[in-house]
Write a protein that holds these residues in place. Structure first.
Motif, short mmCIF file in Angstrom:
data_model
loop_
_atom_site.label_atom_id
_atom_site.label_comp_id
_atom_site.label_asym_id
_atom_site.label_seq_id
_atom_site.Cartn_x
_atom_site.Cartn_y
_atom_site.Cartn_z
N SER A 158 84.32 -32.42 -22.00
CA SER A 158 82.94 -32.79 -22.29
C SER A 158 82.15 -31.60 -22.82
O SER A 158 81.38 -31.73 -23.78
N LYS A 162 80.70 -31.05 -26.75
CA LYS A 162 79.28 -30.83 -27.06
C LYS A 162 79.10 -29.74 -28.11
O LYS A 162 78.20 -29.83 -28.95
N THR A 229 73.88 -38.72 -22.75
CA THR A 229 75.02 -39.04 -23.59
C THR A 229 75.08 -40.54 -23.89
O THR A 229 75.38 -40.95 -25.03
N ASP A 288 82.67 -38.05 -25.26
CA ASP A 288 81.90 -37.28 -24.28
C ASP A 288 81.49 -38.15 -23.10
O ASP A 288 81.59 -37.75 -21.93
N TYR A 291 84.51 -38.86 -20.79
CA TYR A 291 84.93 -37.73 -19.96
C TYR A 291 83.85 -37.27 -19.00
O TYR A 291 84.15 -36.68 -17.96
N SER A 292 82.57 -37.54 -19.33
CA SER A 292 81.49 -37.14 -18.44
C SER A 292 81.56 -37.89 -17.11
O SER A 292 81.09 -37.39 -16.08
#
Length: 302
Positions: A158, A162, A229, A288, A291-292
């Motif tokens: 993540s 970014k 996100t 993202d 996986y966050s």
């Protein structure tokens, strides 16, 4: 003299695989700049960008390497591990871009009348720059998050994504500034607002993490990252629909590239770049978000 003075030097920074990767970065970066300055040359905006990439990355890498060897990074008011992995990811992306841009604009298939010396130097520049991409990529690989290890947020998938999101957004902004005609329609102006908001939020997250200030926030940082996100996915999804419609639909634009459109100064090309990288960033934000959900945040003080 203090017999323990030698402990102030970090031997691991020299003898470890990470140290070897950074020394390769320095050697290849210095070689690339020397070849360009000596004979290969550069010009115009694209050449200046490539030279900036090589000089910037060499300078920052030299500072990082020196601070790591002398252990002086402990005096820095930042989260060192987060900073170094974020920078390595950024440097990888910048080097990849320069390694593509330089040969496209400066490397000719045939030798000019003056001989092949300049072309050979430019081939060497391209090779050195391309190999250096792998040196920076190796640092990202060595410092990335591994199962069972507690690492900084920027070392996770993540966090690395970014950095890529912010870099892709910069490519979008560059295309927008290159006569993209985004101000002709309100919906395309809305897309620019979307790109700007998401870029700003991403930079804030990276800055807070690198500075080690997430623990000082009065709200759960992990929840903020997930919510932001999710909103970014929605905003980019709308932009991924709106921008192509108002750029390439016959009612508002041109579906195909106009004949006689000058390379590098064609609004249609800029619109296409924006459209492509809007979808790229949409995919990155979705990745993202996935996986966050799996990250357990550990707040760090500098």
């Amino acid at each position: 003299m203090d017999s323990h003075g030698g402990h102030y030097l970090n031997k691991e920074a020299l003898l470890s695989p990470l140290g070897a990767a950074r020394m390769c970065q320095l050697v290849l970066g210095c070689t690339t700049m020397s070849l360009v300055a000596h004979q290969a040359g550069y010009s115009a905006t694209y050449g200046t960008f490539c030279m900036f990439v090589w000089c910037f990355c060499f300078a920052v890498t030299l500072v990082v390497f020196t601070l790591d060897v002398t252990r002086l990074h402990g005096c820095m008011p930042i989260s060192w591990d987060n900073f170094t992995v974020a920078y390595a990811m950024l440097a990888t992306l910048m080097y990849v871009t320069a390694s593509v841009v330089y040969p496209v604009y400066f490397l000719q298939p045939r030798c000019p009348d003056g001989g092949c010396e300049v072309r050979d130097y430019r081939i060497a520049v391209t090779v050195c720059s391309s190999v250096c991409c792998f040196a920076y990529g190796a640092e990202v690989f060595l410092t990335r998050a591994k199962p069972g290890h507690v690492v900084g947020y920027m070392a996770t998938v993540s966090g690395l994504v970014k950095v890529v999101q912010a870099f892709v957004a910069c490519i979008v902004f560059g295309a927008l500034a290159n006569d993209s005609e985004y101000n002709r329609h309100i919906p395309t102006q809305y897309c620019v607002v979307v790109y700007s908001l998401c870029f700003a939020a991403t930079v804030v997250v990276i800055a807070l993490t690198v500075s080690g200030r997430t623990a000082a926030l009065r709200f759960p940082f992990d929840r903020f990252v997930v919510i932001y996100t999710f909103l970014a996915v929605l905003l980019y999804a709308s932009a991924a629909v709106v921008w192509p419609v108002f750029s390439f639909d016959r009612k508002y634009g041109t579906p195909t590239r106009p004949e006689g459109c000058v390379r590098g100064k064609c609004p249609w090309d800029s619109k296409l770049v924006v459209a492509v990288f809007t979808h790229v960033n949409l995919g990155l934000y979705i990745t993202d978000l996935i996986y966050s959900q799996r990250i357990r945040f550990v707040s760090q003080q500098p």
